[in-house]
Design a protein around this motif. Structure first.
Motif, PDB file in Angstrom:
ATOM      1  N   THR A 111       0.837  -1.200   0.000  1.00  0.00           N
ATOM      2  CA  THR A 111       0.000   0.000   0.000  1.00  0.00           C
ATOM      3  C   THR A 111       0.872   1.251   0.000  1.00  0.00           C
ATOM      4  OG1 THR A 111      -1.784  -1.160   1.118  1.00  0.00           O
ATOM      5  CG2 THR A 111      -1.781   1.222   1.304  1.00  0.00           C
TER       6      THR A 111
ATOM      7  N   ASP B 202      -6.048  -1.402  -4.651  1.00  0.00           N
ATOM      8  CA  ASP B 202      -5.292  -2.142  -3.641  1.00  0.00           C
ATOM      9  C   ASP B 202      -6.026  -3.437  -3.293  1.00  0.00           C
ATOM     10  OD1 ASP B 202      -3.194  -2.467  -1.916  1.00  0.00           O
ATOM     11  OD2 ASP B 202      -3.668  -0.754  -0.625  1.00  0.00           O
ATOM     12  N   ASP B 203      -5.276  -4.481  -3.040  1.00  0.00           N
ATOM     13  CA  ASP B 203      -5.823  -5.751  -2.546  1.00  0.00           C
ATOM     14  C   ASP B 203      -6.856  -6.370  -3.467  1.00  0.00           C
ATOM     15  OD1 ASP B 203      -4.259  -5.880  -0.203  1.00  0.00           O
ATOM     16  OD2 ASP B 203      -5.560  -4.426   0.784  1.00  0.00           O
TER      17      ASP B 203
HETATM   18 MG    MG Z   1      -2.061  -2.942   2.041  1.00  0.00          MG
END
Ligand code: MG
Ligand code: ADP
Length: 496
Positions: free
Chosen positions: A207, A263-264
């Protein structure tokens, strides 16, 4: 997928040094740059004055004093922590833009706060807090002052300015990922790394890195729409759009983005409709030459319940992993973070933490923050014991017990003897002393029985070991050099 062909992202030394040289932070304050600090701050104030009301200026900006400038960091003194938080909360965008305008892209701002006027030692009187650590709490803070501060930007990129390249420590474990990130940040949509997919376990900096790219791009390119989101957020927004009959708006919004960071992506698993929508968004952006940046907790090909055509898209660009940091990187991260937090940790504590917390940077960071809290709030002393408490508190691995060989080596080294002589039958005074010292420390630091300790010193029996321990203890009362030797050896051997 491009397998590691990194010809076009070889970082030149200059950039590396500029970005990652932590020594740059340690510049002497009294080098005559304080006057420059004053001038820079005055320039900042000119800009700020034009953007806020007189009242606000007098209350919140006039009391700030410039302290020092070290070439890339301006330190200013603020009257209290509350003051500092308030400024950050309410004038964040203005302050950040002003600093960039006056000091340049790479510069940072740090607050110094007088915390305890009555404390006699100079060091403890102040704490330092880097500016722009916390993102503003949404737009309300800015809107409150919309009439008197700068214009509210109409696009919220969801980026947390706390994450930058500057404060990302590069090491072998994240070398490729950070180089690729840097290349993309320089030229969004213009490299072959599209999408850039960074994968790795939790807490390793994914991140941080992708937000670092976003922040860099957003700062350099005023007009570019950079959006950070997570796959979960994307999904939720999509569901909301369906419920509110706003799917078209949703689609149009995402297609207007210049750099999209998701993200993710592992959380797209099983969400077929969302995946389908994301697939089309991905294609549209990619075709238009827009940059896509994704993270995942595993390599895309291992993502379960994610559509194959989406996975194949992920492989169009570059897929790089981040590994858990090696010892040197852990040391560097702790050093940098402690300086950023305004606390100088002794090297043995940094080393202890780096040795014992190995799995994630998040945990390393957590340990540092706990130590700072215990020192500043609970007034604990900055000792190894404190570090040990913190490590066990966050579930770090128990240090491995010291071995007898390590003890012999350390003692031999201390007395400038060979390990063989310590194990020998020699009765020369210095050798006997070293042998007795080794046995004593072995009894203290290992779980071994007297018998096995004796066995590893030339087959001596347990009463010899007991006698040796007694002798060393007797020396303590009469010979301070032996006491010092013991303390120093014990410190060295206690997994520090
Ligand atoms: Mg992360
Ligand atoms: P992930 O997304 O991989 O789970 P994060 O990016 O959230 O991990 O990182 C966890 C914490 O560790 C963050 O506070 C981040 O700033 C910090 N961090 C991770 N890697 C580094 C690094 N190389 N240098 C500095 N800080 C790092």
């Amino acid at each position: 997928m491009l397998s590691a062909n990194f010809n076009d992202l070889i970082l030149n030394n200059e950039i590396e040094t500029e970005l990652y040289d932590i020594n740059a932070w340690k510049t002497d304050k009294n080098n005559g740059n304080d006057r420059i600090a004053g001038e820079y701050w005055r320039n900042c104030l000119e800009i700020i004055r034009d953007n806020v009301s007189t009242q606000v200026f007098k209350t919140w900006f006039e009391p700030i004093k410039a302290l020092s400038w070290n070439g890339n960091q301006l330190v200013v003194q603020v009257p209290s922590q509350f003051f500092c938080e308030w400024i950050e909360e309410h004038f964040y965008p203005l302050l950040q833009k002003t600093i960039t305008q006056v000091l340049g892209d790479e510069a940072s701002l740090q607050y110094e706060i007088v915390v305890d006027e009555n404390n006699e030692t100079l060091d403890k009187r102040t704490i330092k807090i880097p500016a722009f650590r916390y993102p503003p709490t949404g737009k309300q803070g800015v809107l409150m002052f919309a009439g008197e501060s700068e214009k509210v930007p109409d696009f919220n990129s969801n980026l947390n300015p706390r994450y930058s390249f500057d404060n990302f420590v590069k090491g072998e474990s994240n070398q490729l990922a950070s180089s690729a990130a840097w290349a993309v940040a320089q030229n969004p949509g213009g490299t072959r790394f599209n999408p850039l997919v960074i994968y790795g376990e939790t807490g390793l900096g994914k991140t941080h890195l992708v937000q670092g790219i976003g922040n860099f791009i957003a700062l350099k390119n005023n007009k570019m729409k950079v959006l950070y989101t997570t796959s979960e957020h994307f999904t939720q927004e999509f569901i909301n759009a369906i419920q509110n009959n706003k799917v078209n708006e949703f689609i149009n919004f995402y297609r207007s983005i210049d750099t999209l960071i998701v993200d993710d992506i592992q959380f797209f698993a099983g969400k077929e409709k969302t995946q389908d929508n994301f697939f089309h968004t991905f294609n549209a952006l990619h075709q238009a030459g827009k940059q896509l940046i994704l993270t995942s907790d595993k390599p895309p090909r291992d993502l379960d319940n994610v559509d194959d055509r989406l996975i194949s898209r992920f492989q169009w660009g570059l897929i790089v992993d981040i590994q858990p940091p090696d010892f040197e990187t852990r040391m560097a991260i702790l050093q940098k973070k402690s300086i950023d937090e305004g606390i100088e940790l002794p090297n043995n504590i940094i080393e202890y933490l780096a040795k014992n917390i190995t799995s994630s940077v998040r945990e390393l960071e957590g340990s540092l923050i706990s130590i700072i809290a215990k020192v500043t709030l609970d007034r604990r002393e900055l000792t190894l014991d404190l570090a040990r408490d913190v490590v066990y508190g966050i579930g770090g691995a128990e240090p491995k017990p010291v071995t007898i060989d390590e003890i012999k080596l350390a003692v031999a080294d201390y007395y400038k003897l060979s390990v063989e002589s310590i194990e020998s039958k020699s009765r020369k005074h210095e050798i006997t002393l070293a042998r007795q010292m080794s046995m004593f420390i072995a009894k203290q630091l290992t779980q071994l029985s007297l018998k096995s300790i004796g066995a590893s010193f030339g087959n001596r029996d347990h009463s010899t070991v007991l006698h040796s321990c007694q002798t060393i203890e007797n020396y303590f009362a009469t010979d301070s050099s032996i006491k010092l030797a013991h303390e120093s050896l014990k410190r060295k051997l206690s997994r520090t």
